[in-house]
Design an enzyme around this catalytic site. Structure first.
Site, PDB file in Angstrom:
ATOM      1  N   ALA A  30      19.644  23.485  21.727  1.00 45.36           N
ATOM      2  CA  ALA A  30      20.457  23.269  22.925  1.00 45.36           C
ATOM      3  C   ALA A  30      19.774  22.299  23.878  1.00 45.36           C
ATOM      4  CB  ALA A  30      20.738  24.599  23.621  1.00 45.36           C
ATOM      5  N   ARG A  49      16.261  33.902  25.709  1.00 49.80           N
ATOM      6  CA  ARG A  49      16.967  32.633  25.927  1.00 49.80           C
ATOM      7  C   ARG A  49      18.483  32.864  25.958  1.00 49.80           C
ATOM      8  NH1 ARG A  49      16.220  27.753  27.967  1.00 49.80           N
ATOM      9  NH2 ARG A  49      17.015  26.012  26.761  1.00 49.80           N
ATOM     10  N   ARG A  73      18.519  16.272  29.904  1.00 58.39           N
ATOM     11  CA  ARG A  73      18.680  17.584  30.534  1.00 58.39           C
ATOM     12  C   ARG A  73      18.382  17.483  32.022  1.00 58.39           C
ATOM     13  NH1 ARG A  73      15.300  21.869  27.237  1.00 58.39           N
ATOM     14  NH2 ARG A  73      16.103  23.196  28.911  1.00 58.39           N
ATOM     15  N   LYS A  97      15.618   1.746  13.031  1.00 61.14           N
ATOM     16  CA  LYS A  97      15.384   2.379  14.331  1.00 61.14           C
ATOM     17  C   LYS A  97      13.925   2.785  14.479  1.00 61.14           C
ATOM     18  CE  LYS A  97      17.281   5.965  17.358  1.00 61.14           C
ATOM     19  NZ  LYS A  97      18.202   7.126  17.453  1.00 61.14           N
ATOM     20  N   ASN A 134      11.174   1.476  17.318  1.00 63.23           N
ATOM     21  CA  ASN A 134      10.389   2.436  18.089  1.00 63.23           C
ATOM     22  C   ASN A 134       8.896   2.143  17.986  1.00 63.23           C
ATOM     23  OD1 ASN A 134       8.729   5.004  18.295  1.00 63.23           O
ATOM     24  ND2 ASN A 134      10.674   5.741  19.115  1.00 63.23           N
ATOM     25  N   ASN A 172       9.363  -0.593  29.726  1.00 61.47           N
ATOM     26  CA  ASN A 172       9.587  -1.441  28.558  1.00 61.47           C
ATOM     27  C   ASN A 172       9.407  -2.917  28.889  1.00 61.47           C
ATOM     28  OD1 ASN A 172      10.152   0.927  27.269  1.00 61.47           O
ATOM     29  ND2 ASN A 172      12.319   0.520  26.911  1.00 61.47           N
ATOM     30  N   SER A 181      11.018   6.826  25.803  1.00 65.22           N
ATOM     31  CA  SER A 181      11.020   8.286  25.665  1.00 65.22           C
ATOM     32  C   SER A 181       9.618   8.817  25.411  1.00 65.22           C
ATOM     33  CB  SER A 181      11.963   8.700  24.536  1.00 65.22           C
ATOM     34  OG  SER A 181      11.594   8.062  23.326  1.00 65.22           O
ATOM     35  N   GLU A 231       6.767  12.731  19.261  1.00 65.50           N
ATOM     36  CA  GLU A 231       7.180  12.781  17.854  1.00 65.50           C
ATOM     37  C   GLU A 231       6.438  11.727  17.035  1.00 65.50           C
ATOM     38  OE1 GLU A 231      11.632  14.437  17.723  1.00 65.50           O
ATOM     39  OE2 GLU A 231      11.455  12.634  18.942  1.00 65.50           O
TER      40      GLU A 231
END
EC number: 1.1.1.169
Length: 303
Positions: free
Chosen positions: A8, A35, A131, A182, A186, A200, A250, A262
């Site tokens: 979510a 949660r 979010r 992609k 990145n 950037n 990000s 990541e």
């Protein structure tokens, strides 16, 4: 058929809200009962579009819910994907379909290997969302989502439901090529924004570094059989830098906020793939080592 959505976060919530308001059956899967209680107190998912917030009371449950899962959207971070998929493996129907909405590469293959009886579709999205609080997401930028299955080029019939929900999408027969492209973009941008601590647009001050990385990334793409993904890579990297000059990447945002990156599924995956191919990638390897050292210095995981 019900859409089960595990994760979510920003994109998972965005998809859930749009599918739900289109009248399609949707159920959120939240990680534990605590949660779930917080979600129930919030009354549902809030989606902010053009400054206006709307509340969608999407049904929710925990991974141990009883209903079999036929279609699952997995929208968690790449480093959580395999464990998250495993948490609901006991509920997957024999011919279940999973839509994997992760950044980078590696996590999708891990999920597919863990769940060999299920069809795993890979996705690459340019939609923007973030979010703005618990169970509240802001739709920040219209984009497009490409979906594909490396093992089966036949598109599923339920893609019409995405059109019904207003989710721009296309079926791709070369989804791995899109994901590699992609990933390369990145790798050429995000790590440098962290190391140079810049937006950037600040990378315009480092043209030689960008060009050298794109050269090695192009070699990697060619060696992997993705010639189209290598085409005009440097020009496209420069175009992305110009178009997003005022933005922080990000990865930069994650590091600034003390969150895990990541890296293992982006730059780390590229370097590992080069090793598997026996392809020397000294600049990318050095960049990875510098970034890992920087993350360790800040007390963050380096893979």
């Amino acid at each position: 058929m019900t859409w089960h959505i595990l994760g979510a976060g920003s994109l998972g919530s965005l998809w859930a809200a749009r599918l739900g308001r289109a009248g399609l059956p949707v159920r959120l899967i939240l990680r534990d009962r605590q949660r779930l209680r917080r979600y129930q107190q919030a009354g549902g998912l809030s989606l902010v579009e053009d400054g206006q917030a709307s509340l969608y009371p999407i049904a929710a449950e925990t991974p141990d819910g009883g209903q079999p899962i036929q279609r699952l959207l997995l929208a968690c971070k790449a480093y959580d994907a395999e464990e998250a998929a495993s948490s609901v493996a006991h509920r997957l129907a024999g011919n279940a379909e999973l839509l994997l909405l992760q950044n980078g590469l590696g996590s999708q293959q891990a999920v597919a290997a863990r769940l060999p009886r299920s069809r795993c579709l890979f996705a690459s999205s340019t939609e923007g969302a973030f979010r703005d609080g618990d169970f509240r997401v802001v739709f920040a930028g219209r984009g497009h989502t490409w979906l594909g299955d490396p093992r089966d080029t036949n598109a599923p019939a339920w893609l019409t439901q995405l059109s019904q929900a207003g989710i721009p999408h296309s079926w791709s027969d070369d989804i791995l090529e899109r994901l590699w492209r992609k990933l390369a973009l990145n790798c050429a941008i995000n790590p440098l924004t962290v190391l140079h601590d810049c937006r950037n647009g600040g990378l315009r001050q480092h043209p030689e570094e960008i060009a050298a990385l794109c050269d090695e990334l192009g070699q990697l793409l060619h060696a992997s059989g993705y010639d189209a993904a290598a085409r005009s890579l440097l020009e496209d990297v420069r175009a992305v830098i110009d178009a997003t000059a005022a933005n922080y990447s990000s990865m930069h945002q994650d590091v600034t906020r003390g969150r895990r990156t990541e890296i293992g599924y982006l730059l780390g995956y590229a370097c590992q793939h080069g090793q598997r191919l026996g392809l020397p990638l000294p600049r990318l390897g050095t960049l990875l080592a510098r970034l890992q050292a920087h993350l360790r210095q800040r007390g963050l995981p380096d893979r």
